[in-house]
Motif scaffolding. Structure first.
Motif, PDB file in Angstrom:
ATOM      1  N   ASN A  17       5.928  12.924  31.013  1.00 59.86           N
ATOM      2  CA  ASN A  17       4.755  12.286  30.603  1.00 59.86           C
ATOM      3  C   ASN A  17       5.103  11.683  29.361  1.00 59.86           C
ATOM      4  N   PRO A  18       5.471  10.353  29.178  1.00 59.29           N
ATOM      5  CA  PRO A  18       6.262   9.751  27.784  1.00 59.29           C
ATOM      6  C   PRO A  18       5.052   9.598  27.009  1.00 59.29           C
ATOM      7  N   ASN A  19       3.713   9.522  27.361  1.00 59.75           N
ATOM      8  CA  ASN A  19       2.667   9.356  26.681  1.00 59.75           C
ATOM      9  C   ASN A  19       2.569  10.383  25.415  1.00 59.75           C
ATOM     10  N   ARG A  20       2.233  10.284  24.094  1.00 62.06           N
ATOM     11  CA  ARG A  20       2.068  11.392  22.829  1.00 62.06           C
ATOM     12  C   ARG A  20       0.711  11.490  22.594  1.00 62.06           C
ATOM     13  N   LYS A  21      -0.360  10.909  23.374  1.00 65.53           N
ATOM     14  CA  LYS A  21      -1.543  11.067  23.078  1.00 65.53           C
ATOM     15  C   LYS A  21      -2.551  11.568  24.323  1.00 65.53           C
ATOM     16  N   VAL A  22      -2.173  11.462  25.370  1.00 66.62           N
ATOM     17  CA  VAL A  22      -3.098  12.147  26.425  1.00 66.62           C
ATOM     18  C   VAL A  22      -2.163  12.812  27.435  1.00 66.62           C
ATOM     19  N   ASN A  23      -2.679  13.777  28.223  1.00 61.76           N
ATOM     20  CA  ASN A  23      -2.031  14.269  29.402  1.00 61.76           C
ATOM     21  C   ASN A  23      -2.263  13.568  30.723  1.00 61.76           C
ATOM     22  N   VAL A  24      -1.556  13.676  31.530  1.00 63.06           N
ATOM     23  CA  VAL A  24      -1.284  13.118  32.970  1.00 63.06           C
ATOM     24  C   VAL A  24      -1.724  14.262  34.138  1.00 63.06           C
ATOM     25  N   ASP A  25      -2.385  13.960  34.928  1.00 63.18           N
ATOM     26  CA  ASP A  25      -2.481  14.814  36.181  1.00 63.18           C
ATOM     27  C   ASP A  25      -1.866  14.032  37.267  1.00 63.18           C
ATOM     28  N   PHE A  26      -0.784  14.538  37.929  1.00 64.46           N
ATOM     29  CA  PHE A  26      -0.169  14.278  39.037  1.00 64.46           C
ATOM     30  C   PHE A  26      -0.804  14.960  40.457  1.00 64.46           C
ATOM     31  N   SER A  27      -1.036  13.981  41.296  1.00 65.72           N
ATOM     32  CA  SER A  27      -1.568  14.524  42.638  1.00 65.72           C
ATOM     33  C   SER A  27      -0.972  13.545  43.697  1.00 65.72           C
ATOM     34  N   TYR A  28      -1.568  13.901  44.943  1.00 59.47           N
ATOM     35  CA  TYR A  28      -1.299  13.258  46.140  1.00 59.47           C
ATOM     36  C   TYR A  28       0.307  12.828  46.229  1.00 59.47           C
ATOM     37  N   SER A  98      -5.025   9.660  33.798  1.00 57.47           N
ATOM     38  CA  SER A  98      -5.074  10.275  32.524  1.00 57.47           C
ATOM     39  C   SER A  98      -6.566  10.000  32.131  1.00 57.47           C
ATOM     40  N   LYS A  99      -7.002  10.878  31.154  1.00 57.95           N
ATOM     41  CA  LYS A  99      -8.390  10.916  30.490  1.00 57.95           C
ATOM     42  C   LYS A  99      -8.038  10.363  29.145  1.00 57.95           C
ATOM     43  N   PHE A 100      -8.912   9.540  28.678  1.00 59.69           N
ATOM     44  CA  PHE A 100      -8.965   9.152  27.391  1.00 59.69           C
ATOM     45  C   PHE A 100     -10.474   9.418  26.630  1.00 59.69           C
ATOM     46  N   GLY A 101     -10.425  10.723  26.146  1.00 58.53           N
ATOM     47  CA  GLY A 101     -11.737  11.212  25.722  1.00 58.53           C
ATOM     48  C   GLY A 101     -12.616  11.797  27.008  1.00 58.53           C
ATOM     49  N   SER A 102     -13.888  11.617  26.988  1.00 59.04           N
ATOM     50  CA  SER A 102     -14.735  12.312  28.095  1.00 59.04           C
ATOM     51  C   SER A 102     -15.312  11.111  29.036  1.00 59.04           C
ATOM     52  N   ILE A 103     -14.865   9.865  28.609  1.00 60.01           N
ATOM     53  CA  ILE A 103     -15.546   8.941  29.616  1.00 60.01           C
ATOM     54  C   ILE A 103     -14.631   8.021  30.234  1.00 60.01           C
ATOM     55  N   LEU A 104     -13.581   7.679  29.563  1.00 57.54           N
ATOM     56  CA  LEU A 104     -12.590   6.586  30.072  1.00 57.54           C
ATOM     57  C   LEU A 104     -11.337   7.422  30.726  1.00 57.54           C
ATOM     58  N   ARG A 105     -11.220   7.014  32.134  1.00 61.22           N
ATOM     59  CA  ARG A 105     -10.342   7.579  32.901  1.00 61.22           C
ATOM     60  C   ARG A 105      -9.450   6.421  33.436  1.00 61.22           C
ATOM     61  N   TYR A 106      -8.187   6.715  33.620  1.00 57.70           N
ATOM     62  CA  TYR A 106      -7.110   5.565  34.129  1.00 57.70           C
ATOM     63  C   TYR A 106      -6.355   6.251  35.112  1.00 57.70           C
ATOM     64  N   SER A 107      -6.236   5.471  36.411  1.00 57.36           N
ATOM     65  CA  SER A 107      -5.630   6.236  37.627  1.00 57.36           C
ATOM     66  C   SER A 107      -4.498   4.934  37.930  1.00 57.36           C
TER      67      SER A 107
END
Length: 135
Positions: A17-28, A98-107
């Motif tokens: 996960n190269p991002n320094r601001k958010v966690n990344v969930d890997f699935s499927y 990835s989740k950006f806060g409690s509202i925005l999700r990016y998949s």
């Protein structure tokens, strides 16, 4: 008619996960192993999360049993074994979120493709690789 292939290949998959601001969930997640155009093994990987700037490693054992190869491919495999350089294709398919806060999700989906070269069995080791990953 071709010949039957039995193999046991262990891959060490690197997930970063190269991002320094958010966690990344890997699935499927699943990985396919090919010799030429013949699918010889498929394996799934359990889902996990990678924290910011974190790298996770996963041992993936690819076992084939009695996979029939076309005669031409079987002959090429014999030649590669004689030259101590056997080439395989590894394809990986992964969903990242990835989740950006409690509202925005990016998949998005990640697709990995590696050409690996290993030495001959029984003690074969990695002697070359070329990999790329894209969205």
């Amino acid at each position: 008619m071709g010949y039957l292939l039995n193999a046991d290949l262990t891959l060490l998959a690197n997930f970063t996960n190269p991002n320094r601001k958010v966690n990344v969930d890997f699935s499927y997640m699943y990985i396919e192993l090919y010799y030429k155009n013949t699918l010889i093994a498929t394996r799934s990987i359990d889902h996990f999360s990678a924290a910011r700037s974190e790298t996770k490693l996963a041992n993936v054992e690819m076992v084939t049993s009695q996979v029939q190869l076309p005669l031409k491919d079987s002959e090429q495999l014999q030649n590669q074994m004689a030259s101590n350089r056997i080439q395989f294709e590894v394809l990986g398919f992964f969903r990242a979120r990835s989740k950006f806060g409690s509202i925005l999700r990016y998949s998005y989906w990640l697709y990995g493709r590696c050409t690996i070269v290993v030495s001959s069995p029984p003690g074969g080791v990695l002697v070359g690789k070329k990999c790329r990953t894209k969205h």
